[in-house]
Scaffold this motif. Structure first.
Motif, PDB file in Angstrom:
ATOM      1  N   SER A 106     -26.190  76.767 -24.073  1.00 51.18           N
ATOM      2  CA  SER A 106     -26.964  77.772 -24.796  1.00 51.18           C
ATOM      3  C   SER A 106     -27.094  77.423 -26.280  1.00 51.18           C
TER       4      SER A 106
ATOM      5  N   GLY B 272     -26.168  74.981 -18.204  1.00 53.59           N
ATOM      6  CA  GLY B 272     -25.558  76.193 -18.753  1.00 53.59           C
ATOM      7  C   GLY B 272     -25.226  76.021 -20.230  1.00 53.59           C
TER       8      GLY B 272
ATOM      9  N   VAL C 131     -30.692  74.513 -19.513  1.00 46.24           N
ATOM     10  CA  VAL C 131     -30.480  75.633 -18.581  1.00 46.24           C
ATOM     11  C   VAL C 131     -29.650  75.168 -17.396  1.00 46.24           C
ATOM     12  N   SER C 132     -30.023  74.034 -16.812  1.00 41.60           N
ATOM     13  CA  SER C 132     -29.309  73.607 -15.604  1.00 41.60           C
ATOM     14  C   SER C 132     -27.848  73.269 -15.911  1.00 41.60           C
TER      15      SER C 132
ATOM     16  N   ASP D  20     -23.029  80.958 -18.823  1.00 41.32           N
ATOM     17  CA  ASP D  20     -23.500  81.056 -17.449  1.00 41.32           C
ATOM     18  C   ASP D  20     -24.982  80.614 -17.416  1.00 41.32           C
ATOM     19  N   PRO D  21     -25.339  79.655 -16.559  1.00 45.71           N
ATOM     20  CA  PRO D  21     -26.725  79.172 -16.514  1.00 45.71           C
ATOM     21  C   PRO D  21     -27.750  80.297 -16.342  1.00 45.71           C
ATOM     22  N   GLN D  22     -27.366  81.364 -15.620  1.00 44.07           N
ATOM     23  CA  GLN D  22     -28.308  82.477 -15.425  1.00 44.07           C
ATOM     24  C   GLN D  22     -28.627  83.167 -16.753  1.00 44.07           C
ATOM     25  N   GLN D  23     -27.594  83.270 -17.597  1.00 41.41           N
ATOM     26  CA  GLN D  23     -27.793  83.890 -18.927  1.00 41.41           C
ATOM     27  C   GLN D  23     -28.689  83.008 -19.797  1.00 41.41           C
TER      28      GLN D  23
ATOM     29  N   LYS E  38     -30.905  80.923 -18.707  1.00 39.81           N
ATOM     30  CA  LYS E  38     -32.265  81.009 -18.155  1.00 39.81           C
ATOM     31  C   LYS E  38     -32.950  82.292 -18.632  1.00 39.81           C
ATOM     32  N   HIS E  39     -32.186  83.372 -18.645  1.00 40.43           N
ATOM     33  CA  HIS E  39     -32.737  84.655 -19.066  1.00 40.43           C
ATOM     34  C   HIS E  39     -33.215  84.568 -20.534  1.00 40.43           C
TER      35      HIS E  39
END
Ligand SMILES: Cc1cc2nc3c(=O)[nH]c(=O)nc-3n(C[C@H](O)[C@H](O)[C@H](O)COP(=O)(O)OP(=O)(O)OC[C@H]3O[C@@H](n4cnc5c(N)ncnc54)[C@H](O)[C@@H]3O)c2cc1C
Length: 296
Positions: free
Chosen positions: A137, A135, A132-133, A216-219, A221-222
């Protein structure tokens, strides 16, 4: 589950034990050796008797000494990751358990790419969180699998439509002579929850190299949180188990068939076919290995 010569009685009394202990001293290991250690702490079902000898193998050098030693002496042995796919008998285990630790928890990202080499004893959960950190996937599903990278390779662990071998590029592994090999993953016939890279087949995963997708790390994480949410909703995550007990048959689900047989919730001793997920058998507290076997 156990490997090695099962007919050979080993370490059955104190004198034999100390002979063993002396032989191990000659190997000059850096690793910690524990005698008569309960295996309950070493598996997610929290079941099992003590092991006469358990070694926290800290380095590749030690592993390269131990494997030929075990082979030469024809000792019973098995290798354990986090024991999240094993049922361990309540009887004393009269052999040796190899438990990878120390240097085997390595994490070595490759600069400028989404590639990483991970040690066999690194926890799957840690692997997925570190992705995650960065990014990276693809292997978010590992967040819900309480094993190690070595175990994930050996069992080709997977969930939510993904599996370990999809992202695996090459493996460093050791044979029972203590010789280190590096191979592309094509050599090991990965299939549904199967690989030829299993300690049971004399091949110990030392580390594995993965290539993931950059996002994107946020994606990422989601996606990871979604996997976690799914587990909490559908599985008895707060009770000791080994996850799904049976593989799914082609075009069907083991859980559906167990439910159809009206076995959901069935109790034997202190073990139960989970009322939440029929392919899980949970330990209600102090279950015996026989309770689990009976339900299986
Ligand atoms: C709550 C829960 C949920 C689960 N969900 C899933 C899931 O969704 N998908 C899934 O696939 N599995 C799942 N599992 C099962 C389990 O977590 C996986 O099979 C996992 O990959 C096993 O890893 P481990 O390190 O615990 O291996 P262990 O259970 O310790 O060992 C399993 C086998 O792998 C071999 N092995 C372990 N390490 C190595 C190594 N370094 N080299 C060679 N062989 C090795 C062992 O000798 C043994 O034969 C779940 C388990 C639990 C408890």
């Amino acid at each position: 589950m156990p490997h090695g010569n099962l007919d050979r009685p080993s370490m059955t009394d104190e004198s034999e034990n100390s002979e063993w202990s002396a032989a191990l001293k000659d190997l000059e290991l850096r690793s910690r050796i524990r005698w008569n250690e309960s295996l309950k702490r070493f598996n997610t079902w929290r079941i099992g008797g003590p092991s006469r000898c358990l070694i926290d193998v800290e380095t590749e050098e030690d592993l390269a000494k131990l494997l030929p030693f075990i082979k030469k002496n024809e000792f019973q042995w098995f290798l354990i990751g986090k024991g999240s796919n094993l049922l361990i008998h309540d009887r004393i285990w009269e052999g040796v358990v190899l438990h990878l630790a120390g240097d085997f928890k390595s994490w070595k990202p490759q600069k400028g790419s989404a590639g990483v080499s991970a040690g066999a004893a690194l926890a799957d959960v840690t692997f997925s969180q570190r992705c995650v950190s960065h990014g990276w996937s693809g292997m978010e599903f590992l967040i819900g699998i309480p094993g190690t990278i070595g175990g994930a390779v050996a069992t080709n662990a997977g969930a939510h439509g993904g599996e370990t071998s999809e992202f695996l590029k090459s493996i460093r592994w050791m044979d029972l002579e203590g010789i280190l090999h590096q191979d592309s993953c094509d050599a090991f016939e990965f299939a549904y929850r199967f690989s030829k890279l299993d300690a049971k087949q004399g091949r110990i995963v030392v580390s594995a190299y993965f290539e993931l997708h950059e996002k994107d790390p946020q994606q990422v994480k989601h996606a990871l949180l979604e996997c976690q949410r799914f587990r909490m909703e559908k599985q008895p995550y707060n009770q000791p188990s080994c996850g799904s007990v049976f593989k799914n048959p082609p075009n069907d689900y083991a859980a559906r068939l167990i439910e159809l047989s009206k076995l959901k919730g069935k109790i034997r001793g202190r073990a139960q076919i989970s009322p939440k997920h029929a392919n899980f058998i949970v330990n209600l507290g102090d279950a015996s290995s026989d309770d689990i076997l009976w339900l299986m």
